[in-house]
Structure formats: C-alpha cells, structure tokens
Write a protein that holds these residues in place. Structure first.
Motif, mmCIF file in Angstrom:
data_model
loop_
_atom_site.group_PDB
_atom_site.id
_atom_site.type_symbol
_atom_site.label_atom_id
_atom_site.label_comp_id
_atom_site.label_asym_id
_atom_site.label_seq_id
_atom_site.Cartn_x
_atom_site.Cartn_y
_atom_site.Cartn_z
ATOM 1 N N LYS A 192 0.859 -1.186 0.000
ATOM 2 C CA LYS A 192 0.000 0.000 0.000
ATOM 3 C C LYS A 192 0.889 1.227 0.000
ATOM 4 O O LYS A 192 1.829 1.337 0.790
ATOM 5 N N LEU A 193 0.564 2.139 -0.915
ATOM 6 C CA LEU A 193 1.331 3.362 -1.090
ATOM 7 C C LEU A 193 0.409 4.566 -0.968
ATOM 8 O O LEU A 193 -0.786 4.477 -1.280
ATOM 9 N N ARG A 227 -2.884 0.532 -4.208
ATOM 10 C CA ARG A 227 -2.564 -0.860 -3.842
ATOM 11 C C ARG A 227 -1.818 -1.493 -5.017
ATOM 12 O O ARG A 227 -2.324 -1.526 -6.132
ATOM 13 N N VAL A 228 -0.618 -1.987 -4.748
ATOM 14 C CA VAL A 228 0.209 -2.606 -5.783
ATOM 15 C C VAL A 228 0.472 -4.057 -5.387
ATOM 16 O O VAL A 228 0.901 -4.316 -4.260
ATOM 17 N N VAL A 283 5.370 -6.727 -11.314
ATOM 18 C CA VAL A 283 4.155 -6.039 -10.882
ATOM 19 C C VAL A 283 2.969 -6.797 -11.474
ATOM 20 O O VAL A 283 2.880 -6.988 -12.686
ATOM 21 N N VAL A 284 2.057 -7.231 -10.613
ATOM 22 C CA VAL A 284 0.869 -7.960 -11.035
ATOM 23 C C VAL A 284 -0.273 -6.990 -11.322
ATOM 24 O O VAL A 284 -0.964 -7.108 -12.333
ATOM 25 N N SER A 285 -0.472 -6.020 -10.416
ATOM 26 C CA SER A 285 -1.534 -5.035 -10.624
ATOM 27 C C SER A 285 -1.249 -3.778 -9.838
ATOM 28 O O SER A 285 -0.527 -3.797 -8.837
ATOM 29 N N VAL A 286 -1.853 -2.685 -10.312
ATOM 30 C CA VAL A 286 -1.809 -1.389 -9.617
ATOM 31 C C VAL A 286 -3.241 -0.886 -9.578
ATOM 32 O O VAL A 286 -3.866 -0.716 -10.619
#
Length: 82
Positions: A59-60, A68-69, A78-81
C-alpha cells in the motif's frame, strides 16, 4: 560420530525453519517488493506491505490517494496497480 551428525542435522533444520518463507522458496524479500512498488508509482510513499499467498500487497500513498500494488513474490513482477 552419529550423535554429532544428528545434532548438526537438528541445527540445520532449526535454522531453515527460522528463515522467512521467501528465503526458503527463493522469492524476493518484502523490502524488494516495496522498492518495486514505489518505482511503479512515481512520487508514492510506502504505507505497508503484506504477503498474501504468492503476491505481496504493497500500500502506497500518492497525493491524497492510497494505491494498492500487487507484486509477484517469486519474480518481483508487478501484477496489478489499483
């Protein structure tokens, strides 16, 4: 001699169990997941990281939003952003 080998085996087993799960399975550490996530979301600041199965959820904070990354725990991709 047998007693020494048994003791050495027990110590090795204890050491392996003490390692984090990612060190045992060859995955990336949580700190690497955070670095990868921050590089995927420019200007973001990390809030936290948790491992959920095969992915790290990082979490950023970017501006006033929480991003949420998901990072693959094995490859570091990286799977999702969201």
């Amino acid at each position: 001699m047998t007693r020494t080998l048994t003791l050495a085996g027990a110590l090795l087993a204890a050491a392996l169990l003490a390692l984090p799960a990612n060190a045992q399975d060859g995955g990336i550490p949580p700190s690497a997941a955070v670095r990868i996530a921050v590089s995927a979301v420019p200007g973001a600041e990390p809030l936290g990281v948790n491992r959920k199965g095969d992915v790290y959820v990082v979490k950023l904070k970017q501006g006033g939003n929480v991003v949420r990354v998901e990072i693959d725990a094995q490859s570091g991709n990286v799977v999702s952003v969201e």
